[in-house]
Design a protein around this motif. Structure first.
Motif, short mmCIF file in Angstrom:
data_model
loop_
_atom_site.label_atom_id
_atom_site.label_comp_id
_atom_site.label_asym_id
_atom_site.label_seq_id
_atom_site.Cartn_x
_atom_site.Cartn_y
_atom_site.Cartn_z
N UNK A 156 2.96 2.94 8.46
CA UNK A 156 2.32 4.17 8.03
C UNK A 156 1.19 3.91 7.04
N UNK A 157 1.42 3.02 6.09
CA UNK A 157 0.40 2.67 5.09
C UNK A 157 -0.77 1.96 5.77
N UNK A 158 -0.47 1.10 6.71
CA UNK A 158 -1.52 0.37 7.44
C UNK A 158 -2.38 1.34 8.22
N UNK A 159 -1.75 2.27 8.95
CA UNK A 159 -2.51 3.24 9.75
C UNK A 159 -3.35 4.16 8.86
N UNK A 160 -2.77 4.62 7.76
CA UNK A 160 -3.49 5.51 6.85
C UNK A 160 -4.68 4.79 6.24
N UNK A 161 -4.49 3.54 5.84
CA UNK A 161 -5.59 2.76 5.26
C UNK A 161 -6.70 2.55 6.28
N UNK A 162 -6.34 2.19 7.51
CA UNK A 162 -7.34 2.00 8.57
C UNK A 162 -8.08 3.30 8.85
N UNK A 163 -7.35 4.40 8.86
CA UNK A 163 -7.97 5.71 9.10
C UNK A 163 -8.99 6.04 8.01
N UNK A 164 -8.61 5.84 6.76
CA UNK A 164 -9.51 6.13 5.65
C UNK A 164 -10.74 5.22 5.67
N UNK A 203 -14.92 3.79 1.56
CA UNK A 203 -13.96 2.87 2.17
C UNK A 203 -13.65 1.71 1.23
N UNK A 204 -14.69 1.18 0.59
CA UNK A 204 -14.50 0.07 -0.36
C UNK A 204 -13.64 0.51 -1.54
N UNK A 205 -13.91 1.69 -2.06
CA UNK A 205 -13.13 2.20 -3.19
C UNK A 205 -11.68 2.42 -2.79
N UNK A 206 -11.46 2.99 -1.61
CA UNK A 206 -10.09 3.23 -1.14
C UNK A 206 -9.36 1.91 -0.95
N UNK A 207 -10.04 0.91 -0.37
CA UNK A 207 -9.42 -0.39 -0.16
C UNK A 207 -9.03 -1.03 -1.49
N UNK A 208 -9.94 -1.02 -2.46
CA UNK A 208 -9.64 -1.62 -3.78
C UNK A 208 -8.44 -0.94 -4.43
N UNK A 209 -8.41 0.39 -4.35
CA UNK A 209 -7.31 1.15 -4.95
C UNK A 209 -5.99 0.84 -4.24
N UNK A 210 -6.02 0.76 -2.91
CA UNK A 210 -4.81 0.47 -2.14
C UNK A 210 -4.26 -0.91 -2.47
N UNK A 254 -4.26 -4.38 8.70
CA UNK A 254 -5.26 -3.30 8.68
C UNK A 254 -6.42 -3.65 9.62
N UNK A 255 -6.85 -4.89 9.61
CA UNK A 255 -7.92 -5.31 10.52
C UNK A 255 -7.51 -5.14 11.98
N UNK A 256 -6.28 -5.49 12.29
CA UNK A 256 -5.76 -5.32 13.65
C UNK A 256 -5.74 -3.85 14.03
N UNK A 257 -5.33 -3.00 13.10
CA UNK A 257 -5.30 -1.55 13.36
C UNK A 257 -6.70 -1.00 13.54
N UNK A 258 -7.66 -1.47 12.75
CA UNK A 258 -9.05 -1.03 12.93
C UNK A 258 -9.58 -1.42 14.31
N UNK A 259 -9.24 -2.62 14.76
CA UNK A 259 -9.65 -3.07 16.09
C UNK A 259 -8.99 -2.21 17.16
#
Length: 106
Positions: free
Chosen positions: A32-40, A49-56, A85-90
């Motif tokens: 769930x966290x992986x999918x939400x992060x990829x979605x954001x 996206x950079x800010x969300x990634x750093x915060x996560x 997350x990279x796999x989910x983005x792909x």
């Protein structure tokens, strides 16, 4: 021959408890966290996206530090999360792409 005054070598006293690395919630399994992060990351601006990634990543690191996870293990977990997350983005990038049954030439 041993005398009665000499201590016996009892295996019970030589026993030591086994050691193990227990990671109760591996980062790469937090789907769930992986999918939400990829979605954001996928749906926001580059800066957002950079800010969300750093915060996560910061939040995940803090959680593991509070749970007394060793620093080297934290880095391994964060790398596994990054890879997931990279796999989910792909996967998201190709989710809408479906080829026709006869191929593109048909």
């Amino acid at each position: 021959m041993k005398h009665r005054d000499e201590p016996r070598g009892l295996p019970l006293f030589d026993w030591s408890p086994p050691t193990a690395d227990v990671i109760p919630f591996p980062a790469k399994a937090r789907v769930g966290k992986i999918r939400r992060t990829a979605e954001m990351i996928d749906e926001t601006t580059t800066r957002g996206a950079e800010a969300y990634w750093r915060r996560t990543v910061s939040d995940l690191r803090r959680q593991m530090e509070r749970a007394c996870v060793p620093a080297d293990r934290i880095e391994t977990e964060l790398r596994a999360f990054f890879d997931a997350v990279q796999t989910e983005l792909t996967r998201r990038a190709y989710a809408g792409h479906r080829s026709r049954p006869g191929g593109d030439a048909a």
